[in-house]
Each structure stands twice: as C-alpha cells, then as structure tokens.
Design a protein around this motif. Sequence first.
Motif, PDB file in Angstrom:
ATOM      1  N   LYS A  37       0.959  -1.265   0.085  1.00 27.61           N
ATOM      2  CA  LYS A  37       0.116   0.018   0.050  1.00 27.61           C
ATOM      3  C   LYS A  37       1.048   1.378   0.017  1.00 27.61           C
ATOM      4  CE  LYS A  37      -3.827  -0.090   2.608  1.00 27.61           C
ATOM      5  NZ  LYS A  37      -4.470  -0.092   3.918  1.00 27.61           N
ATOM      6  N   ILE A  39       0.173   5.452   0.826  1.00 23.07           N
ATOM      7  CA  ILE A  39      -0.622   6.600   1.215  1.00 23.07           C
ATOM      8  C   ILE A  39      -0.254   7.893   0.797  1.00 23.07           C
ATOM      9  CG2 ILE A  39      -1.067   7.707   3.295  1.00 23.07           C
ATOM     10  CD1 ILE A  39      -0.393   5.277   4.889  1.00 23.07           C
ATOM     11  N   ASP A  41      -0.273  11.453   1.048  1.00 26.89           N
ATOM     12  CA  ASP A  41      -0.316  12.529   2.091  1.00 26.89           C
ATOM     13  C   ASP A  41      -0.462  14.040   1.451  1.00 26.89           C
ATOM     14  OD1 ASP A  41       2.336  12.686   1.360  1.00 26.89           O
ATOM     15  OD2 ASP A  41       2.847  11.689   3.333  1.00 26.89           O
ATOM     16  N   HIS A  42       0.038  14.529   0.311  1.00 26.91           N
ATOM     17  CA  HIS A  42       0.017  15.945  -0.134  1.00 26.91           C
ATOM     18  C   HIS A  42       0.172  15.924  -1.383  1.00 26.91           C
ATOM     19  CE1 HIS A  42       0.961  19.922   0.819  1.00 26.91           C
ATOM     20  NE2 HIS A  42       1.839  19.925  -0.037  1.00 26.91           N
ATOM     21  N   LEU A  74      -4.186   4.578  -0.189  1.00 28.05           N
ATOM     22  CA  LEU A  74      -4.808   5.262   0.777  1.00 28.05           C
ATOM     23  C   LEU A  74      -4.764   6.620   0.344  1.00 28.05           C
ATOM     24  CD1 LEU A  74      -6.674   5.200   3.135  1.00 28.05           C
ATOM     25  CD2 LEU A  74      -4.640   4.882   4.548  1.00 28.05           C
ATOM     26  N   PRO A  75      -5.572   7.415  -0.052  1.00 22.70           N
ATOM     27  CA  PRO A  75      -5.684   8.815  -0.252  1.00 22.70           C
ATOM     28  C   PRO A  75      -5.946   9.609   0.859  1.00 22.70           C
ATOM     29  CG  PRO A  75      -7.510   8.166  -1.306  1.00 22.70           C
ATOM     30  CD  PRO A  75      -6.901   6.730  -0.616  1.00 22.70           C
ATOM     31  N   LEU A  76      -5.042   9.978   1.650  1.00 23.14           N
ATOM     32  CA  LEU A  76      -5.247  10.701   3.024  1.00 23.14           C
ATOM     33  C   LEU A  76      -5.399  12.216   2.462  1.00 23.14           C
ATOM     34  CD1 LEU A  76      -3.322   9.250   5.902  1.00 23.14           C
ATOM     35  CD2 LEU A  76      -5.658   8.915   5.260  1.00 23.14           C
ATOM     36  N   CYS A  77      -4.714  12.725   1.590  1.00 19.45           N
ATOM     37  CA  CYS A  77      -4.779  13.952   0.934  1.00 19.45           C
ATOM     38  C   CYS A  77      -6.028  14.269   0.407  1.00 19.45           C
ATOM     39  CB  CYS A  77      -3.655  14.035  -0.081  1.00 19.45           C
ATOM     40  SG  CYS A  77      -3.796  15.646  -1.189  1.00 19.45           S
ATOM     41  N   PRO A  78      -6.692  15.475   1.126  1.00 18.70           N
ATOM     42  CA  PRO A  78      -8.234  15.781   0.629  1.00 18.70           C
ATOM     43  C   PRO A  78      -8.095  16.018  -0.809  1.00 18.70           C
ATOM     44  CG  PRO A  78      -7.503  17.160   2.509  1.00 18.70           C
ATOM     45  CD  PRO A  78      -6.021  16.225   2.137  1.00 18.70           C
ATOM     46  N   LYS A  81      -8.058  12.375  -2.580  1.00 16.30           N
ATOM     47  CA  LYS A  81      -9.486  11.714  -2.147  1.00 16.30           C
ATOM     48  C   LYS A  81     -10.440  12.112  -2.944  1.00 16.30           C
ATOM     49  CE  LYS A  81     -12.333  10.339   1.842  1.00 16.30           C
ATOM     50  NZ  LYS A  81     -13.534   9.938   0.606  1.00 16.30           N
TER      51      LYS A  81
END
Length: 94
Positions: A37, A39, A41-42, A74-78, A81
């Motif tokens: 995976k 992620i 993050d930005h 996993l798209p944590l960045c808004p 996402k």
Amino acid sequence: MNEVTGIEYDDKKGYIYIKVNDKIEAKMTFVFAGDSKIIIDHTEVNPGNNGKGFGKKMVEKAVEFAREKGITILPLCPFAKSVFDKTPEFKDVL
C-alpha cells in the motif's frame, strides 16, 4: 511547452511530479505502508498552474503505478481523495 509526468521513490516514500520546461510545477507525495500500500499524503501545485489538470494527472500516475506494482492506495490528501471519489474507474486500487 514540454510537460513530463514522472515518479521518484525508494523503499519508504516517493513523489509524483509534473515538470514543465524542466521545472517542477506540481508534486504529490506518498509513503509506503508495508509492501502492499501507498498513502498519498500531500498534493501541491505551484501558483499560476491552477485549472491545468496537474493534480488529476498525478493521481492518474499514482493509479498506474499501483496497478503495475499490484498495490493499493490510501488517499489521505483531501485533493487526491476528492479525485478518487469522482472517478469510479480508479476504485480498483483503493
């Protein structure tokens, strides 16, 4: 205008970028979470480049990378996402 979308990474983290005339104008960073995976993050796009689709192009590159490597995102960045939420054809890598 010479536009290139690329990716740089090591075993822990990386980034996807868009270069225009050899200058990085947009960057999306990610980290690896185990072997299966990444992620996101930005996401950052330099001023003056809004509306050029750079963010979506970088998400597309991330999806291509995930499919090639057989990993998920996993798209944590808004921003990332929101692109995933609007693009059903990317759901296979979530």
